[in-house]
Design a protein around this motif. Structure first.
Motif, PDB file in Angstrom:
ATOM      1  N   ARG A 109       0.778  -1.245  -0.051  1.00  0.00           N
ATOM      2  CA  ARG A 109      -0.033   0.099   0.053  1.00  0.00           C
ATOM      3  C   ARG A 109       0.740   1.122   0.094  1.00  0.00           C
ATOM      4  NH1 ARG A 109      -0.339  -1.995   5.322  1.00  0.00           N
ATOM      5  NH2 ARG A 109       0.250  -0.477   6.875  1.00  0.00           N
ATOM      6  N   LYS A 110       0.489   2.318  -0.545  1.00  0.00           N
ATOM      7  CA  LYS A 110       1.050   3.574  -0.665  1.00  0.00           C
ATOM      8  C   LYS A 110       0.177   4.737  -0.967  1.00  0.00           C
ATOM      9  CE  LYS A 110       4.354   6.197  -3.578  1.00  0.00           C
ATOM     10  NZ  LYS A 110       3.568   7.377  -3.429  1.00  0.00           N
ATOM     11  N   ALA A 111       0.354   5.494   0.390  1.00  0.00           N
ATOM     12  CA  ALA A 111      -0.631   6.836   0.183  1.00  0.00           C
ATOM     13  C   ALA A 111       0.087   7.795  -0.758  1.00  0.00           C
ATOM     14  CB  ALA A 111      -0.694   7.315   1.640  1.00  0.00           C
ATOM     15  N   ALA A 123       7.528   5.806  -0.402  1.00  0.00           N
ATOM     16  CA  ALA A 123       7.499   4.404  -1.269  1.00  0.00           C
ATOM     17  C   ALA A 123       6.641   3.492  -0.562  1.00  0.00           C
ATOM     18  CB  ALA A 123       8.952   3.823  -0.955  1.00  0.00           C
ATOM     19  N   PRO A 124       6.081   2.354  -1.262  1.00  0.00           N
ATOM     20  CA  PRO A 124       5.083   1.602  -0.581  1.00  0.00           C
ATOM     21  C   PRO A 124       5.806   0.869   0.473  1.00  0.00           C
ATOM     22  CG  PRO A 124       6.090   0.402  -2.737  1.00  0.00           C
ATOM     23  CD  PRO A 124       6.616   2.152  -2.605  1.00  0.00           C
ATOM     24  N   VAL A 125       4.748   0.321   1.200  1.00  0.00           N
ATOM     25  CA  VAL A 125       5.064  -0.420   2.464  1.00  0.00           C
ATOM     26  C   VAL A 125       4.427  -1.908   2.473  1.00  0.00           C
ATOM     27  CG1 VAL A 125       5.645   1.607   3.928  1.00  0.00           C
ATOM     28  CG2 VAL A 125       3.471   0.626   4.109  1.00  0.00           C
ATOM     29  N   PHE A 126       4.534  -2.747   3.211  1.00  0.00           N
ATOM     30  CA  PHE A 126       3.816  -4.149   3.171  1.00  0.00           C
ATOM     31  C   PHE A 126       3.375  -4.210   4.473  1.00  0.00           C
ATOM     32  CE2 PHE A 126       3.609  -8.714   3.941  1.00  0.00           C
ATOM     33  CZ  PHE A 126       2.881  -9.139   2.652  1.00  0.00           C
ATOM     34  N   GLY A 127       2.012  -4.677   4.552  1.00  0.00           N
ATOM     35  CA  GLY A 127       1.459  -5.269   5.708  1.00  0.00           C
ATOM     36  C   GLY A 127       0.034  -5.415   5.505  1.00  0.00           C
ATOM     37  N   PRO A 128      -0.890  -5.649   6.671  1.00  0.00           N
ATOM     38  CA  PRO A 128      -2.212  -5.864   6.682  1.00  0.00           C
ATOM     39  C   PRO A 128      -3.044  -4.714   6.025  1.00  0.00           C
ATOM     40  CG  PRO A 128      -1.221  -6.609   8.700  1.00  0.00           C
ATOM     41  CD  PRO A 128      -0.186  -5.694   7.943  1.00  0.00           C
ATOM     42  N   ALA A 179      -9.782  -4.450  -0.215  1.00  0.00           N
ATOM     43  CA  ALA A 179      -8.798  -3.909   0.801  1.00  0.00           C
ATOM     44  C   ALA A 179      -8.521  -2.594  -0.057  1.00  0.00           C
ATOM     45  CB  ALA A 179      -7.796  -4.711   0.798  1.00  0.00           C
ATOM     46  N   ARG A 180      -9.351  -1.614   0.211  1.00  0.00           N
ATOM     47  CA  ARG A 180      -9.044  -0.384  -0.594  1.00  0.00           C
ATOM     48  C   ARG A 180      -7.734   0.222  -0.640  1.00  0.00           C
ATOM     49  NH1 ARG A 180     -13.829  -0.616  -3.250  1.00  0.00           N
ATOM     50  NH2 ARG A 180     -15.635  -0.591  -2.058  1.00  0.00           N
ATOM     51  N   ASP A 181      -6.835   0.087   0.400  1.00  0.00           N
ATOM     52  CA  ASP A 181      -5.452   0.739   0.316  1.00  0.00           C
ATOM     53  C   ASP A 181      -4.523  -0.066  -0.703  1.00  0.00           C
ATOM     54  OD1 ASP A 181      -5.922  -1.473   2.073  1.00  0.00           O
ATOM     55  OD2 ASP A 181      -4.648  -0.440   3.705  1.00  0.00           O
ATOM     56  N   ILE A 182      -4.783  -1.437  -0.506  1.00  0.00           N
ATOM     57  CA  ILE A 182      -4.001  -2.408  -1.691  1.00  0.00           C
ATOM     58  C   ILE A 182      -4.478  -2.012  -3.039  1.00  0.00           C
ATOM     59  CG2 ILE A 182      -3.881  -4.812  -2.461  1.00  0.00           C
ATOM     60  CD1 ILE A 182      -3.949  -5.292   0.610  1.00  0.00           C
ATOM     61  N   GLN A 183      -5.857  -1.727  -3.212  1.00  0.00           N
ATOM     62  CA  GLN A 183      -6.593  -1.617  -4.772  1.00  0.00           C
ATOM     63  C   GLN A 183      -5.938  -0.572  -5.206  1.00  0.00           C
ATOM     64  OE1 GLN A 183     -10.706  -1.656  -4.262  1.00  0.00           O
ATOM     65  NE2 GLN A 183     -10.947  -1.334  -6.626  1.00  0.00           N
ATOM     66  N   ALA A 184      -5.941   0.719  -4.278  1.00  0.00           N
ATOM     67  CA  ALA A 184      -5.725   2.006  -4.664  1.00  0.00           C
ATOM     68  C   ALA A 184      -4.151   1.922  -5.495  1.00  0.00           C
ATOM     69  CB  ALA A 184      -5.836   2.877  -3.516  1.00  0.00           C
ATOM     70  N   TRP A 185      -3.173   1.359  -4.819  1.00  0.00           N
ATOM     71  CA  TRP A 185      -1.815   1.120  -5.292  1.00  0.00           C
ATOM     72  C   TRP A 185      -1.928   0.341  -6.418  1.00  0.00           C
ATOM     73  CZ3 TRP A 185       2.169   3.671  -6.071  1.00  0.00           C
ATOM     74  CH2 TRP A 185       3.637   2.769  -5.978  1.00  0.00           C
ATOM     75  N   GLU A 186      -2.538  -0.896  -6.500  1.00  0.00           N
ATOM     76  CA  GLU A 186      -2.379  -1.664  -7.741  1.00  0.00           C
ATOM     77  C   GLU A 186      -3.199  -1.337  -8.788  1.00  0.00           C
ATOM     78  OE1 GLU A 186      -3.388  -5.546  -6.064  1.00  0.00           O
ATOM     79  OE2 GLU A 186      -5.589  -5.051  -6.206  1.00  0.00           O
ATOM     80  N   TYR A 187      -4.249  -0.656  -8.876  1.00  0.00           N
ATOM     81  CA  TYR A 187      -5.396  -0.946  -9.861  1.00  0.00           C
ATOM     82  C   TYR A 187      -5.019  -0.148 -11.128  1.00  0.00           C
ATOM     83  CZ  TYR A 187      -7.764   3.712  -9.347  1.00  0.00           C
ATOM     84  OH  TYR A 187      -8.177   5.016  -9.650  1.00  0.00           O
TER      85      TYR A 187
END
Length: 412
Positions: free
Chosen positions: A179-181, A186-191, A235-243
């Motif tokens: 996820r990355k705001a 840079a992106p971070v990894f986690g729940p 997972a909106r934060d994961i989705q926002a970074w990857e989509y």
């Protein structure tokens, strides 16, 4: 001696029960004395009928079709068989002449285990609510157009992961990922810290189609067996970074929950409604303006978190119908398979209390909602989400849709 009253029969369903003989949804169940033996069941009130055993006891030609551990054989049998079996079940459950044979084959709902009722072949998720799509556009593109240029020309969708479709009651493990705001270097990894719901309706395909042959709008009923509630956890934060640029992937594929009950389309005739007026002309393969059979369904959905209702999305306002979604999904020649499942996309209405996701209800966390346990922007570990719904039935009755429940557990 006082006269003894006759014990109530489970077939004497109280008037107004949304699971009366006008409904009869299908599922798959097992019992405590034979947990490995899965059976096709039909819900009547607070009981489940062992459909295969009933068919065998009454000499039905469909006994072998119903004596299966999955709905797939019935789904594949086609529309004529669907009609015949439903007609027979209605007679078995309503005629006094059959009570002696049927009553011993009824199991209390609380005494059975319900399973995923069919083997999911492919899973497709759409984006069919104009209100939902507009809200999402305003959240993520506040300075641009809320709807993308293609939105009113075709039903937008994506292919999901059929292997992670689970039955109601299955725990949902909080997913991890990148996820990355926007302000992070840079992106971070986690729940995921923005775990969300999507209140949807899923349509279940029975009759397959031939590769290379599109399915027309008019053939919807020949291929789709029924519908059920669906929660496409996100997972909106994961989705926002990857989509960008290819669309949803890990932010969606971890779990999709469906009801244990599939309501046949025939039970929903009184709930058919016309879709909203379209403000742009549609290409011929999607144009339903002259269809005599209304393409929408008047389904009233409730979303509850930890037992507290937070939204009531109305399905009748969905811009794209299930028939249009099926036509678009196959217009390139893609074939249908028995057990295909496709979701409507998040159901949202024009009012704040009609939004089918926390993303919209809290405006991406800006406006928390109040629960008895405290404020929520997105889901916390231990939260339990339940979707329920009903639709207008014949003669003023209500048709209940089986609930979808999932509880969030911490990331593994």
């Amino acid at each position: 001696m006082p006269e003894q009253s006759t014990p109530a029969s489970p077939l004497d369903v109280p008037e107004g029960d949304p699971f009366g003989p006008h409904n009869l949804p299908y599922g798959v169940f097992s019992t405590a004395d034979a947990p490995e033996r899965r059976r096709v069941g039909v819900r009547i009130g607070g009981h489940v009928l062992d459909a295969g055993a009933a068919a065998l006891a009454l000499g039905s030609p469909y006994a072998q079709l119903l004596a299966q551990p999955s709905l797939n054989p019935l789904l594949a049998a086609g529309r004529t068989a669907w009609r015949d079996v439903r007609r027979a079940l209605t007679a078995w459950l309503t005629s006094p002449a059959h009570r002696e044979d049927i009553e011993p084959l009824l199991h209390p709902l609380g005494a059975v285990t319900l399973h995923l009722p069919y083997e999911v072949a492919d899973y497709v998720d759409f984006y069919a609510s104009e209100h939902h799509a507009t809200n999402v556009g305003r959240i993520f593109r506040p300075d641009g157009d809320a709807l993308t240029p293609n939105w009113k020309h075709l039903p937008i969708g994506y292919h999901g992961r059929s292997g992670t479709v689970v039955v109601s009651g299955t725990d949902v493990v909080r997913p991890s990922g990148q996820r990355k705001a926007p302000t992070d270097p840079a992106p971070v990894f986690g729940p995921s810290v923005k775990l969300d719901i999507e209140a949807e309706v899923g349509f279940v395909v029975g009759t397959p189609s031939e590769l290379g042959r599109p399915v027309a709008l008019a053939d919807f009923r020949d291929h789709v067996f029924g519908l059920s509630l669906l929660n496409d956890w996100s997972a909106r934060d994961i989705q926002a970074w990857e989509y960008v640029p290819l669309g949803p992937f890990l932010g969606k594929s971890f779990t999709t929950s469906v009801s244990a009950w599939v309501t046949p389309l025939e039970a929903l005739e009184a709930a058919r409604v016309a879709p909203p007026v379209r403000d742009l002309p549609l290409l011929p393969y999607l144009d339903d303006a002259d269809d005599e059979d209304p393409g929408g369904f008047d389904l009233r959905i409730s979303v509850a978190i930890n037992g507290q209702v937070v939204a009531e999305p109305p399905f009748a306002g969905m811009y794209w119908t299930a028939a249009q979604q099926l036509a678009h999904m196959t217009v390139n020649g893609a074939s249908l398979r028995t057990g295909d499942l496709y979701g409507s996309g998040t159901v949202s209405g024009p009012e704040t209390g009609q939004r089918g996701s926390l993303l919209e209800l809290t405006w991406n966390g800006r406006d928390p909602i109040e629960l008895a346990e405290g404020k929520r922007t997105f889901l916390e570990d231990g939260d339990e989400v339940t979707l329920t719904a009903w639709a207008p039935g014949p003669d003023g009755t209500r048709v209940g849709l089986g609930e979808v429940t999932g509880r969030i557990v911490a990331a593994g």
